[in-house]
Design a protein around this motif. Structure first.
Motif, short mmCIF file in Angstrom:
data_model
loop_
_atom_site.label_atom_id
_atom_site.label_comp_id
_atom_site.label_asym_id
_atom_site.label_seq_id
_atom_site.Cartn_x
_atom_site.Cartn_y
_atom_site.Cartn_z
N THR A 69 0.86 -1.18 -0.02
CA THR A 69 0.11 0.05 -0.10
C THR A 69 0.81 1.25 -0.06
OG1 THR A 69 0.01 0.00 2.19
CG2 THR A 69 -1.84 -1.16 1.36
N ALA A 70 2.17 1.34 0.20
CA ALA A 70 3.00 2.39 0.28
C ALA A 70 4.54 1.81 0.41
CB ALA A 70 2.75 3.00 1.65
N GLY A 71 5.37 2.69 -0.16
CA GLY A 71 6.74 2.40 -0.06
C GLY A 71 7.35 2.30 1.48
N THR A 72 8.57 1.76 1.55
CA THR A 72 8.99 1.93 2.91
C THR A 72 9.97 2.71 2.80
OG1 THR A 72 8.63 -0.55 2.90
CG2 THR A 72 10.47 0.13 4.35
N VAL A 73 10.46 3.42 4.04
CA VAL A 73 11.68 4.23 3.99
C VAL A 73 12.50 3.71 5.06
CG1 VAL A 73 12.34 6.54 4.60
CG2 VAL A 73 10.32 6.35 3.32
N ALA A 74 13.77 3.41 4.80
CA ALA A 74 14.92 3.23 6.00
C ALA A 74 15.36 4.53 6.59
CB ALA A 74 15.95 2.41 5.53
N TYR A 75 14.97 4.87 7.90
CA TYR A 75 15.53 6.30 8.19
C TYR A 75 16.83 6.08 8.69
CZ TYR A 75 10.48 7.26 8.01
OH TYR A 75 9.14 7.38 7.50
N GLY A 76 17.62 7.43 9.04
CA GLY A 76 18.78 7.46 9.63
C GLY A 76 18.88 6.63 10.88
N MET A 77 19.89 5.85 10.97
CA MET A 77 20.07 4.73 12.29
C MET A 77 21.11 5.13 13.29
SD MET A 77 19.12 1.38 10.16
CE MET A 77 17.65 1.29 9.24
N ASN A 78 21.75 6.40 13.24
CA ASN A 78 22.74 6.68 14.01
C ASN A 78 23.73 5.65 14.64
OD1 ASN A 78 21.64 9.50 14.18
ND2 ASN A 78 20.05 8.41 15.48
N GLY A 79 24.30 4.97 13.60
CA GLY A 79 25.22 3.79 13.98
C GLY A 79 24.64 2.54 14.00
N GLY A 80 23.24 2.42 14.01
CA GLY A 80 22.77 1.42 14.10
C GLY A 80 22.40 0.70 12.59
N SER A 81 21.68 -0.43 12.62
CA SER A 81 21.36 -1.21 11.41
C SER A 81 19.99 -1.99 11.37
CB SER A 81 22.66 -2.30 11.02
OG SER A 81 22.49 -3.18 11.96
N ALA A 82 19.60 -2.45 10.06
CA ALA A 82 18.38 -2.99 10.05
C ALA A 82 18.44 -4.24 8.93
CB ALA A 82 17.16 -2.08 9.86
N ARG A 83 17.41 -5.21 9.16
CA ARG A 83 17.22 -6.29 8.30
C ARG A 83 16.21 -6.41 7.56
NH1 ARG A 83 21.27 -9.93 7.60
NH2 ARG A 83 19.83 -11.34 6.80
N TRP A 84 15.93 -6.83 6.49
CA TRP A 84 14.73 -7.03 5.79
C TRP A 84 14.78 -8.45 4.91
CZ3 TRP A 84 10.27 -3.67 5.48
CH2 TRP A 84 9.48 -3.86 4.51
N ASP A 85 14.13 -9.35 5.54
CA ASP A 85 14.34 -10.88 4.72
C ASP A 85 13.15 -11.25 4.42
OD1 ASP A 85 17.08 -11.02 5.64
OD2 ASP A 85 16.62 -11.62 7.63
N VAL A 86 13.20 -11.82 3.12
CA VAL A 86 12.03 -12.53 2.47
C VAL A 86 12.09 -14.04 2.04
CG1 VAL A 86 10.59 -12.39 0.53
CG2 VAL A 86 11.50 -10.11 1.79
N ASP A 87 11.38 -14.99 2.54
CA ASP A 87 11.48 -16.02 2.23
C ASP A 87 10.19 -16.84 1.33
OD1 ASP A 87 13.13 -18.87 2.81
OD2 ASP A 87 10.93 -19.30 3.08
N LEU A 88 10.44 -17.09 0.08
CA LEU A 88 9.27 -17.47 -0.80
C LEU A 88 9.35 -19.11 -1.07
CD1 LEU A 88 9.76 -14.73 -3.36
CD2 LEU A 88 8.31 -14.70 -1.38
N ARG A 89 8.17 -19.69 -1.05
CA ARG A 89 8.30 -21.23 -1.30
C ARG A 89 6.78 -21.28 -1.95
NH1 ARG A 89 12.00 -23.93 1.77
NH2 ARG A 89 12.97 -22.44 3.40
N LEU A 90 6.90 -21.94 -3.31
CA LEU A 90 5.84 -22.12 -4.28
C LEU A 90 5.86 -23.56 -4.62
CD1 LEU A 90 6.42 -19.24 -6.75
CD2 LEU A 90 5.07 -19.32 -4.49
N THR A 91 4.81 -24.38 -4.37
CA THR A 91 4.85 -25.68 -4.82
C THR A 91 3.60 -26.02 -5.51
OG1 THR A 91 3.83 -26.21 -2.46
CG2 THR A 91 6.29 -26.21 -2.64
#
Length: 232
Positions: A69-91
């Protein structure tokens, strides 16, 4: 706990189980043989320390369409970090269509994105990823991406991109571009053209390097002439 979308084809009514975490999946009206799910942020994203994980499982001859429904903004992290993981399984003949909204990496953000896809033969996936380094008039932060995809037991895609500020300005990466817009197909090929890489197995990657996202001509209609089958 990850955000999960579990879809199982059913001759009476396709079943869909949704689990909320950082993102809230919500059902949308669909048509026969198609399940549509919206992804809505359940809170502020993306902040230092966030570990977003999205798991998608589709079983049987049904098409899942994921709508952001909207884009994603990764904001300033002041020395920190973040993860974005996607796992897809189609059978069992499943199909996935996911045209993601822009993912914007602001100044001082530090993000790692990993996508893993497993498809059985006869399944197909079409994925759009729009990565934007920095908001308007801003030098974006650091982004590293990893993509791995298998069809049956054959690995068909293994790609790592270092889009940190020091690396991405190389002519071999982004050069002067700020946006990397991609469509990846698995299980079928996009039409041949100079901008499209055909994978060894059935699948393609087409990309545009642009300064502004709206300058990209990638759209859901780009694969209108695609060969939608599981043959190379």
């Amino acid at each position: 706990m990850p955000t999960r979308i579990d879809v199982v084809a059913d001759p009476v009514r396709d079943r869909c189980l949704l689990t909320t975490d950082h993102l809230s999946p919500r059902p949308l009206p669909g048509r026969a043989g198609v399940v549509r799910v919206a992804l809505v942020a359940a809170g502020a994203l993306l902040l230092a320390g966030d570990e977003v994980r999205i798991e998608v499982s589709v079983k049987g001859p049904v098409r899942l369409e994921i709508v952001e429904t909207a884009g994603t903004v990764a904001y300033g992290m002041n020395g920190g970090s973040a993860r974005w993981d996607v796992d897809l399984r189609l059978t069992d003949g499943a199909s996935l269509h996911w045209y993601a909204e822009p993912f914007i990496v602001s100044a001082d953000a530090d993000v790692t994105r990993c996508t893993t896809a497993y498809l059985e033969p006869g399944c197909t996936a079409e994925l759009r990823e729009s990565l934007i380094l920095g908001r308007h008039n801003e030098v974006g932060g650091s982004l590293r991406t990893s993509t791995r995809a298998w069809i049956d037991d054959q690995q068909v895609l293994a790609e790592d991109l270092d889009l940190s500020a020091a690396a991405r300005t190389s002519w071999a990466v982004l050069g002067e571009a700020r946006c990397l817009d991609s469509i990846t197909t698995l299980g079928f090929r996009l039409p041949h053209d100079p901008h499209t890489l055909q994978l060894e197995a059935a699948g393609s990657i087409t990309r545009r390097l642009v300064d502004e996202h709206h300058e990209s001509d990638l759209s859901p209609g780009i694969q209108s002439g695609a060969t939608q089958n599981s043959l190379p």
